[in-house]
Write a protein that holds these residues in place. Structure first.
Motif, PDB file in Angstrom:
ATOM      1  N   PRO A   1      68.522 -41.090 -23.747  1.00 24.56           N
ATOM      2  CA  PRO A   1      69.306 -39.897 -23.390  1.00 24.56           C
ATOM      3  C   PRO A   1      70.595 -39.729 -24.192  1.00 24.56           C
ATOM      4  O   PRO A   1      71.044 -38.609 -24.404  1.00 24.56           O
ATOM      5  CB  PRO A   1      69.599 -40.078 -21.907  1.00 24.56           C
ATOM      6  CG  PRO A   1      69.039 -41.362 -21.494  1.00 24.56           C
ATOM      7  CD  PRO A   1      68.292 -41.970 -22.621  1.00 24.56           C
ATOM      8  N   GLU A   2      71.166 -40.828 -24.660  1.00 25.60           N
ATOM      9  CA  GLU A   2      72.414 -40.715 -25.441  1.00 25.60           C
ATOM     10  C   GLU A   2      72.192 -39.952 -26.747  1.00 25.60           C
ATOM     11  O   GLU A   2      73.128 -39.348 -27.282  1.00 25.60           O
ATOM     12  CB  GLU A   2      73.035 -42.101 -25.702  1.00 25.60           C
ATOM     13  CG  GLU A   2      72.203 -43.022 -26.583  1.00 25.60           C
ATOM     14  CD  GLU A   2      71.090 -43.780 -25.854  1.00 25.60           C
ATOM     15  OE1 GLU A   2      70.375 -44.539 -26.532  1.00 25.60           O
ATOM     16  OE2 GLU A   2      70.925 -43.615 -24.632  1.00 25.60           O
ATOM     17  N   THR A   3      70.963 -39.940 -27.261  1.00 22.43           N
ATOM     18  CA  THR A   3      70.690 -39.195 -28.494  1.00 22.43           C
ATOM     19  C   THR A   3      70.474 -37.700 -28.225  1.00 22.43           C
ATOM     20  O   THR A   3      70.357 -36.918 -29.169  1.00 22.43           O
ATOM     21  CB  THR A   3      69.455 -39.756 -29.227  1.00 22.43           C
ATOM     22  OG1 THR A   3      68.289 -39.534 -28.432  1.00 22.43           O
ATOM     23  CG2 THR A   3      69.612 -41.227 -29.540  1.00 22.43           C
ATOM     24  N   LEU A   4      70.406 -37.320 -26.952  1.00 20.66           N
ATOM     25  CA  LEU A   4      70.190 -35.919 -26.592  1.00 20.66           C
ATOM     26  C   LEU A   4      71.403 -35.292 -25.896  1.00 20.66           C
ATOM     27  O   LEU A   4      71.389 -34.098 -25.601  1.00 20.66           O
ATOM     28  CB  LEU A   4      68.968 -35.797 -25.672  1.00 20.66           C
ATOM     29  CG  LEU A   4      67.631 -36.279 -26.248  1.00 20.66           C
ATOM     30  CD1 LEU A   4      66.552 -36.191 -25.194  1.00 20.66           C
ATOM     31  CD2 LEU A   4      67.264 -35.483 -27.472  1.00 20.66           C
ATOM     32  N   ALA A   5      72.434 -36.066 -25.640  1.00 16.52           N
ATOM     33  CA  ALA A   5      73.601 -35.581 -24.891  1.00 16.52           C
ATOM     34  C   ALA A   5      74.244 -34.363 -25.557  1.00 16.52           C
ATOM     35  O   ALA A   5      74.741 -33.461 -24.876  1.00 16.52           O
ATOM     36  CB  ALA A   5      74.620 -36.705 -24.727  1.00 16.52           C
ATOM     37  N   TRP A   6      74.227 -34.291 -26.879  1.00 17.77           N
ATOM     38  CA  TRP A   6      74.814 -33.160 -27.604  1.00 17.77           C
ATOM     39  C   TRP A   6      74.191 -31.830 -27.181  1.00 17.77           C
ATOM     40  O   TRP A   6      74.850 -30.791 -27.219  1.00 17.77           O
ATOM     41  CB  TRP A   6      74.633 -33.338 -29.115  1.00 17.77           C
ATOM     42  CG  TRP A   6      73.191 -33.375 -29.543  1.00 17.77           C
ATOM     43  CD1 TRP A   6      72.404 -34.490 -29.647  1.00 17.77           C
ATOM     44  CD2 TRP A   6      72.352 -32.267 -29.861  1.00 17.77           C
ATOM     45  NE1 TRP A   6      71.128 -34.136 -30.024  1.00 17.77           N
ATOM     46  CE2 TRP A   6      71.067 -32.772 -30.173  1.00 17.77           C
ATOM     47  CE3 TRP A   6      72.549 -30.898 -29.929  1.00 17.77           C
ATOM     48  CZ2 TRP A   6      69.997 -31.967 -30.529  1.00 17.77           C
ATOM     49  CZ3 TRP A   6      71.476 -30.080 -30.293  1.00 17.77           C
ATOM     50  CH2 TRP A   6      70.221 -30.618 -30.597  1.00 17.77           C
ATOM     51  N   SER A   7      72.923 -31.853 -26.770  1.00 16.62           N
ATOM     52  CA  SER A   7      72.194 -30.614 -26.474  1.00 16.62           C
ATOM     53  C   SER A   7      72.655 -29.935 -25.186  1.00 16.62           C
ATOM     54  O   SER A   7      72.345 -28.770 -24.961  1.00 16.62           O
ATOM     55  CB  SER A   7      70.691 -30.892 -26.390  1.00 16.62           C
ATOM     56  OG  SER A   7      70.401 -31.697 -25.263  1.00 16.62           O
ATOM     57  N   GLN A   8      73.401 -30.648 -24.350  1.00 18.39           N
ATOM     58  CA  GLN A   8      73.869 -30.077 -23.094  1.00 18.39           C
ATOM     59  C   GLN A   8      75.216 -29.378 -23.231  1.00 18.39           C
ATOM     60  O   GLN A   8      75.689 -28.752 -22.290  1.00 18.39           O
ATOM     61  CB  GLN A   8      73.953 -31.169 -22.019  1.00 18.39           C
ATOM     62  CG  GLN A   8      72.593 -31.723 -21.661  1.00 18.39           C
ATOM     63  CD  GLN A   8      72.680 -32.804 -20.609  1.00 18.39           C
ATOM     64  OE1 GLN A   8      73.496 -33.710 -20.710  1.00 18.39           O
ATOM     65  NE2 GLN A   8      71.845 -32.691 -19.591  1.00 18.39           N
ATOM     66  N   GLN A   9      75.807 -29.465 -24.400  1.00 24.89           N
ATOM     67  CA  GLN A   9      77.095 -28.837 -24.644  1.00 24.89           C
ATOM     68  C   GLN A   9      76.911 -27.350 -24.958  1.00 24.89           C
ATOM     69  O   GLN A   9      75.860 -26.936 -25.429  1.00 24.89           O
ATOM     70  CB  GLN A   9      77.799 -29.512 -25.827  1.00 24.89           C
ATOM     71  CG  GLN A   9      77.934 -31.009 -25.704  1.00 24.89           C
ATOM     72  CD  GLN A   9      78.743 -31.419 -24.501  1.00 24.89           C
ATOM     73  OE1 GLN A   9      79.778 -30.830 -24.204  1.00 24.89           O
ATOM     74  NE2 GLN A   9      78.273 -32.435 -23.788  1.00 24.89           N
ATOM     75  N   ALA A  10      77.940 -26.579 -24.716  1.00 19.04           N
ATOM     76  CA  ALA A  10      77.934 -25.173 -25.153  1.00 19.04           C
ATOM     77  C   ALA A  10      78.211 -25.155 -26.644  1.00 19.04           C
ATOM     78  O   ALA A  10      78.899 -26.023 -27.170  1.00 19.04           O
ATOM     79  CB  ALA A  10      79.000 -24.382 -24.407  1.00 19.04           C
ATOM     80  N   GLY A  11      77.645 -24.177 -27.314  1.00 15.72           N
ATOM     81  CA  GLY A  11      77.835 -24.070 -28.757  1.00 15.72           C
ATOM     82  C   GLY A  11      78.034 -22.630 -29.173  1.00 15.72           C
ATOM     83  O   GLY A  11      78.060 -21.721 -28.337  1.00 15.72           O
ATOM     84  N   SER A  12      78.132 -22.413 -30.469  1.00 20.00           N
ATOM     85  CA  SER A  12      78.330 -21.062 -30.993  1.00 20.00           C
ATOM     86  C   SER A  12      77.133 -20.575 -31.796  1.00 20.00           C
ATOM     87  O   SER A  12      77.193 -19.527 -32.427  1.00 20.00           O
ATOM     88  CB  SER A  12      79.588 -21.028 -31.860  1.00 20.00           C
ATOM     89  OG  SER A  12      79.448 -21.925 -32.952  1.00 20.00           O
ATOM     90  N   ALA A  13      76.030 -21.320 -31.763  1.00 17.81           N
ATOM     91  CA  ALA A  13      74.818 -20.908 -32.483  1.00 17.81           C
ATOM     92  C   ALA A  13      73.900 -20.130 -31.538  1.00 17.81           C
ATOM     93  O   ALA A  13      74.017 -20.226 -30.311  1.00 17.81           O
ATOM     94  CB  ALA A  13      74.093 -22.134 -33.017  1.00 17.81           C
ATOM     95  N   ASN A  14      73.026 -19.350 -32.123  1.00 19.50           N
ATOM     96  CA  ASN A  14      72.058 -18.568 -31.345  1.00 19.50           C
ATOM     97  C   ASN A  14      70.674 -18.726 -31.956  1.00 19.50           C
ATOM     98  O   ASN A  14      70.542 -18.914 -33.175  1.00 19.50           O
ATOM     99  CB  ASN A  14      72.425 -17.077 -31.362  1.00 19.50           C
ATOM    100  CG  ASN A  14      73.775 -16.828 -30.749  1.00 19.50           C
ATOM    101  OD1 ASN A  14      73.972 -17.094 -29.574  1.00 19.50           O
ATOM    102  ND2 ASN A  14      74.719 -16.334 -31.537  1.00 19.50           N
ATOM    103  N   ILE A  15      69.670 -18.617 -31.097  1.00 20.42           N
ATOM    104  CA  ILE A  15      68.275 -18.598 -31.559  1.00 20.42           C
ATOM    105  C   ILE A  15      67.647 -17.330 -31.008  1.00 20.42           C
ATOM    106  O   ILE A  15      67.733 -17.049 -29.816  1.00 20.42           O
ATOM    107  CB  ILE A  15      67.488 -19.832 -31.071  1.00 20.42           C
ATOM    108  CG1 ILE A  15      68.059 -21.102 -31.701  1.00 20.42           C
ATOM    109  CG2 ILE A  15      66.003 -19.687 -31.386  1.00 20.42           C
ATOM    110  CD1 ILE A  15      67.397 -22.376 -31.231  1.00 20.42           C
TER     111      ILE A  15
END
Length: 187
Positions: free
Chosen positions: A36-50
């Protein structure tokens, strides 16, 4: 007695070979952990869009033995779209989803990995969007086809960059080859 000796030598000679094969088998069958530590970044808000579209186009004959027909396009309209952060575990997960043609099977997505997956629904045109995601590498997974029938699972890679919009074209193609990572080609 000589036949017994030959058998004994044969068994003793093949034993190291057999143990080597067992060791190779157990090494390749090793379970991959979620990390899970390698995926923690994905739970943050960001400025990119898909933004993307999910669809399939195929030929539908006018009658069972006809060579005449028309092109039919189906979309992911009304279906779930999953945005899954990439690591070794989630790579195996999406391979399994594609291989078994089951993107929504709760037996595949454990509670531990579900917390990292973002969801949205395709609109009537088959379009979807994931706003405000962090920069990183993702899998986009959806199912294409009529909602009342099983569809084809589509998996696409998507890389996001801060302050940019990534466009994803999730097109289902036949279900062959048996891996979404290797698109069909002619020689």
């Amino acid at each position: 007695m000589p036949a017994l000796r030959r058998r004994l030598w044969l068994v003793l000679g093949l034993a190291p070979l057999a143990s080597g094969l067992v060791a190779c088998r157990s090494a390749s069958a090793k379970q991959v952990s979620l990390e899970p530590e390698t995926l923690a970044w994905s739970q943050q808000a960001g400025s990119a869009n898909i933004r993307g579209v999910g669809f399939s186009t195929f030929f539908k004959p006018d009658s069972p033995r006809s060579v005449r027909g028309h092109q039919v396009t189906t979309t992911c309209s009304g279906r779930d779209v999953q945005l899954i952060p990439q690591n070794t575990y989630t790579g195996k997960l999406v391979d399994k989803m594609f291989r078994h043609n089951r993107a929504d099977d709760p037996r595949m997505v454990t509670v531990e990995v579900a917390q990292f997956i973002r969801h949205t629904t395709c609109d009537s045109e088959g379009q979807f969007a994931f706003p405000n995601v962090p920069a990183g590498a993702w899998y986009v997974v959806t199912t294409v086809g009529p909602v009342d029938k099983p569809g084809g699972v589509v998996v696409k890679d998507a890389s996001t960059i801060d302050n940019h919009t990534t466009i994803v074209k999730a097109q289902w193609k036949w279900g062959w080859p048996p891996s979404w990572r290797h698109p069909p080609s002619l020689w």
